[in-house]
Scaffold this active site. Structure first.
Site, mmCIF file in Angstrom:
data_model
loop_
_atom_site.group_PDB
_atom_site.id
_atom_site.type_symbol
_atom_site.label_atom_id
_atom_site.label_comp_id
_atom_site.label_asym_id
_atom_site.label_seq_id
_atom_site.Cartn_x
_atom_site.Cartn_y
_atom_site.Cartn_z
ATOM 1 N N ARG A 118 0.808 -1.242 0.000
ATOM 2 C CA ARG A 118 0.000 0.000 0.000
ATOM 3 C C ARG A 118 0.827 1.270 0.000
ATOM 4 N NH1 ARG A 118 -2.945 -3.223 3.391
ATOM 5 N NH2 ARG A 118 -4.760 -4.103 2.339
ATOM 6 N N LYS A 140 3.817 11.872 -10.632
ATOM 7 C CA LYS A 140 2.978 10.968 -11.438
ATOM 8 C C LYS A 140 3.744 9.674 -11.700
ATOM 9 C CE LYS A 140 0.188 14.197 -14.183
ATOM 10 N NZ LYS A 140 -0.135 14.594 -15.582
ATOM 11 N N GLU A 182 11.404 18.910 -23.944
ATOM 12 C CA GLU A 182 10.547 19.299 -22.805
ATOM 13 C C GLU A 182 11.121 20.530 -22.084
ATOM 14 O OE1 GLU A 182 7.597 17.814 -22.270
ATOM 15 O OE2 GLU A 182 7.795 15.832 -23.194
ATOM 16 N N LYS A 224 9.012 23.484 -13.654
ATOM 17 C CA LYS A 224 8.003 22.433 -13.467
ATOM 18 C C LYS A 224 7.538 22.375 -12.020
ATOM 19 C CE LYS A 224 6.461 17.764 -14.182
ATOM 20 N NZ LYS A 224 6.609 16.428 -14.769
ATOM 21 N N GLU A 234 -3.483 18.184 -10.827
ATOM 22 C CA GLU A 234 -3.942 18.580 -12.159
ATOM 23 C C GLU A 234 -5.417 18.987 -12.224
ATOM 24 O OE1 GLU A 234 -1.863 16.544 -15.180
ATOM 25 O OE2 GLU A 234 -3.270 17.128 -16.760
ATOM 26 N N ARG A 238 -1.720 22.939 -13.847
ATOM 27 C CA ARG A 238 -0.799 21.892 -14.307
ATOM 28 C C ARG A 238 -1.029 21.523 -15.775
ATOM 29 N NH1 ARG A 238 1.604 16.812 -10.776
ATOM 30 N NH2 ARG A 238 2.845 15.924 -12.461
ATOM 31 N N ASN A 242 0.951 20.463 -20.607
ATOM 32 C CA ASN A 242 0.530 19.680 -21.769
ATOM 33 C C ASN A 242 0.622 20.454 -23.079
ATOM 34 O OD1 ASN A 242 -0.094 17.095 -20.794
ATOM 35 N ND2 ASN A 242 -1.888 17.950 -19.781
ATOM 36 N N HIS A 245 1.169 18.699 -26.353
ATOM 37 C CA HIS A 245 0.942 17.271 -26.107
ATOM 38 C C HIS A 245 -0.392 16.760 -26.651
ATOM 39 C CE1 HIS A 245 4.535 17.529 -23.731
ATOM 40 N NE2 HIS A 245 4.459 16.261 -23.366
ATOM 41 N N HIS A 249 0.465 13.687 -28.679
ATOM 42 C CA HIS A 249 0.014 12.324 -28.363
ATOM 43 C C HIS A 249 -0.694 11.698 -29.560
ATOM 44 C CE1 HIS A 249 0.102 13.247 -23.785
ATOM 45 N NE2 HIS A 249 1.171 12.565 -24.139
ATOM 46 N N HIS A 261 8.597 10.333 -28.386
ATOM 47 C CA HIS A 261 7.736 11.315 -27.714
ATOM 48 C C HIS A 261 8.198 12.758 -27.941
ATOM 49 C CE1 HIS A 261 5.039 12.929 -24.665
ATOM 50 N NE2 HIS A 261 6.072 13.540 -24.115
HETATM 51 N N1 NAD Z 1 5.676 10.910 -14.772
HETATM 52 C C1 NAD Z 1 5.789 11.973 -15.558
HETATM 53 O O1 NAD Z 1 5.439 13.095 -15.176
HETATM 54 C C2 NAD Z 1 6.376 11.797 -16.924
HETATM 55 C C3 NAD Z 1 6.691 12.926 -17.694
HETATM 56 C C4 NAD Z 1 7.276 12.736 -18.936
HETATM 57 C C5 NAD Z 1 7.526 11.464 -19.406
HETATM 58 N N2 NAD Z 1 7.190 10.381 -18.649
HETATM 59 C C6 NAD Z 1 7.466 9.023 -19.128
HETATM 60 O O2 NAD Z 1 8.856 8.885 -19.364
HETATM 61 C C7 NAD Z 1 9.044 7.818 -20.299
HETATM 62 C C8 NAD Z 1 10.136 8.194 -21.274
HETATM 63 O O3 NAD Z 1 11.334 8.452 -20.570
HETATM 64 P P1 NAD Z 1 12.764 8.249 -21.263
HETATM 65 O O4 NAD Z 1 12.774 8.941 -22.557
HETATM 66 O O5 NAD Z 1 13.768 8.575 -20.255
HETATM 67 O O6 NAD Z 1 12.729 6.685 -21.620
HETATM 68 P P2 NAD Z 1 13.582 5.461 -21.074
HETATM 69 O O7 NAD Z 1 13.490 5.333 -19.624
HETATM 70 O O8 NAD Z 1 13.189 4.286 -21.890
HETATM 71 O O9 NAD Z 1 15.085 5.882 -21.447
HETATM 72 C C9 NAD Z 1 15.436 6.034 -22.808
HETATM 73 C C10 NAD Z 1 16.609 5.122 -23.154
HETATM 74 O O10 NAD Z 1 17.791 5.661 -22.595
HETATM 75 C C11 NAD Z 1 18.443 4.678 -21.801
HETATM 76 N N3 NAD Z 1 19.145 5.395 -20.742
HETATM 77 C C12 NAD Z 1 18.606 6.130 -19.731
HETATM 78 N N4 NAD Z 1 19.576 6.727 -19.032
HETATM 79 C C13 NAD Z 1 20.750 6.383 -19.608
HETATM 80 C C14 NAD Z 1 22.104 6.720 -19.362
HETATM 81 N N5 NAD Z 1 22.469 7.581 -18.400
HETATM 82 N N6 NAD Z 1 23.054 6.166 -20.154
HETATM 83 C C15 NAD Z 1 22.704 5.333 -21.172
HETATM 84 N N7 NAD Z 1 21.443 5.007 -21.471
HETATM 85 C C16 NAD Z 1 20.486 5.528 -20.697
HETATM 86 C C17 NAD Z 1 17.372 3.735 -21.376
HETATM 87 O O11 NAD Z 1 17.879 2.472 -21.061
HETATM 88 C C18 NAD Z 1 16.479 3.716 -22.611
HETATM 89 O O12 NAD Z 1 16.996 2.826 -23.547
HETATM 90 C C19 NAD Z 1 7.705 7.569 -20.942
HETATM 91 O O13 NAD Z 1 7.194 6.338 -20.513
HETATM 92 C C20 NAD Z 1 6.842 8.714 -20.452
HETATM 93 O O14 NAD Z 1 5.482 8.359 -20.326
HETATM 94 C C21 NAD Z 1 6.635 10.542 -17.423
HETATM 95 ZN ZN ZN Z 2 6.019 15.074 -22.727
#
Ligand code: NAD
Ligand code: ZN
Length: 367
Positions: A118, A140, A182, A224, A234, A238, A242, A245, A249, A261
């Site tokens: 939990r 999030k 971003e 942010k 949100e 907030r 977007n 986006h 999306h 993305h």
């Molecule tokens: N929670 C939120 O507010 C929020 C906001 C924006 C995006 N997101 C989420 O984030 C995700 C995308 O994040 P991302 O682009 O980081 O994707 P990811 O976590 O898949 O990382 C991208 C790639 O980079 C690699 N990587 C990461 N750090 C590294 C490093 N230091 N050295 C070498 N390789 C490295 C990973 O292994 C992966 O292959 C999506 O799922 C999206 O929905 C969440």
């Molecule tokens: Zn985004």
């Protein structure tokens, strides 16, 4: 940067070599807890060992877990594998999850922490530019499901966020560019100076320059954080995060998620700025300025998708009200239009023209 959250404030620390301070941070925000360190396979192999060693040397009990890298792992299935493994290994209510990785890891491990027994604390250690600038701040967490991305999850604020910009040296250049989109968005919605800074430093940032990243991540997180602490769940403000986006999306979905993305959001920001210009809300020239800066990061911003396909996905946007998508519009770079609420409906013909301008049709088969 200090971030206000309902369950307690937390600090986001940005700097060089911070991975070494992980034990000190844990002793301060989650004392006496056993650590479940969660990474994807890439980050685990590159940086997991060092993190485990620093924790073990400080006398903190730690076990490392990883899952196959990539968005395809951000599922209930991986969540269930991880939570079962933690239970099998005897983790209890004294667990602290440490998420070491990109946004997939911070979302997934954050959701594990939100639901395990939990809810147990999570410390976010973002390693991608996107996770530092965006995903690890704001609380999030969640997973993707058949009906769409991020549709099952929870708000679960971290106890701390540690962004060690030195780990970006191993991040592929294209991934750096995706995250920086971003950062430009943060500037576009609220801070023209930040927009100009990211644009000025673009080359150094793409090369992974740690000092340039430290400045940009810190300033982006400040922007942010300022938004999410005024509207954590949100209800209003907030929504401005977007910007770009709603179209973005739809473009991602229309590409069957082949379009990354950041690239989709780049096209989305330019398209939504064009909508604002067409409606007389956004100063003319804004879309062009956005496009110039975004092109330096991700190349041609036009998305290789069929605009009609993208329109089909617009109505399915999870932020749509009554099936009608809503858009965040700018007044200009650094200013969001708020006189009609933070997101509004836009006439079909204006949406259609904007979509046409930011798409270039699907890639030919076999390309
Ligand atoms: N929670 C939120 O507010 C929020 C906001 C924006 C995006 N997101 C989420 O984030 C995700 C995308 O994040 P991302 O682009 O980081 O994707 P990811 O976590 O898949 O990382 C991208 C790639 O980079 C690699 N990587 C990461 N750090 C590294 C490093 N230091 N050295 C070498 N390789 C490295 C990973 O292994 C992966 O292959 C999506 O799922 C999206 O929905 C969440
Ligand atoms: Zn985004």
């Amino acid at each position: 940067v200090q971030v206000g959250a309902a369950v307690g404030d937390y600090a986001v620390t940005v700097g060089r070599g911070l991975l070494k301070s992980l034990p000190t941070v844990l002793q301060a925000v989650a004392p006496g807890r056993r650590v479940a360190l969660i990474s994807d396979s890439n980050v685990g192999a590159l940086h997991g060992g060092a993190a485990v060693d620093t924790l073990a040397e400080a006398g903190i009990g730690v076990r490392a877990y990883d899952f196959p890298a990539g968005e395809a792992s951000k599922t209930r299935r991986t969540w269930s594998i991880l939570t079962d493994r933690l239970l099998d290994d005897g983790f209890g209510r004294d667990t602290c999850v440490v998420a070491l990785g990109g946004g997939v890891t911070t979302d997934l491990a954050g959701f594990v922490a939100a639901t395990f027994l939990r809810g147990v604390p999570v410390v976010q250690v973002p390693t991608s530019a996107l996770a530092m600038i965006d995903a690890s701040v704001g609380g999030k967490t969640g997973v993707d499901v058949r009906a769409g991305k991020n549709l099952v999850g929870a708000f679960h604020a971290p106890r701390a966020v540690i962004a060690d910009v030195e780990v970006l040296a191993t991040l592929p250049r294209a991934e750096r560019a995706q995250g920086l989109v971003e950062a430009l968005k943060h500037g576009a919605i609220l801070d023209e100076g930040h927009f100009a800074l990211v644009d000025d430093l673009a080359d150094r940032l793409l090369d992974g320059d740690a000092d340039a990243f430290a400045r940009v991540v810190l300033a982006s997180v400040e922007i942010k954080a300022g938004v999410v602490q005024r509207d954590e769940f949100e209800g209003g403000l907030r929504q401005i995060l977007n910007f770009g986006h709603t179209l973005g999306h739809a473009l991602e979905a229309a590409s069957s998620y082949r379009l990354p993305h950041g690239s989709a959001v780049a096209a989305g920001m330019v398209g939504e700025a064009r909508m604002g210009e067409a409606l007389g809300v956004t100063a003319s020239g804004t879309a062009e300025r956005l496009e110039g800066a975004l092109r330096r990061l991700v190349g041609d911003v036009r998305a290789p998708v069929d605009p009609r396909e993208a329109r089909g996905y617009l109505a399915a946007d999870k932020k749509a009200v009554g099936g009608r998508p809503r858009y965040v519009l700018l007044e200009g770079i650094g200013r969001t239009a708020g006189s009609e609420g933070w997101a509004r409906e836009v006439p079909e013909d204006v949406v259609e023209a904007a979509l046409a301008s930011v798409t270039r049709g699907p890639e030919p088969a076999g390309a």
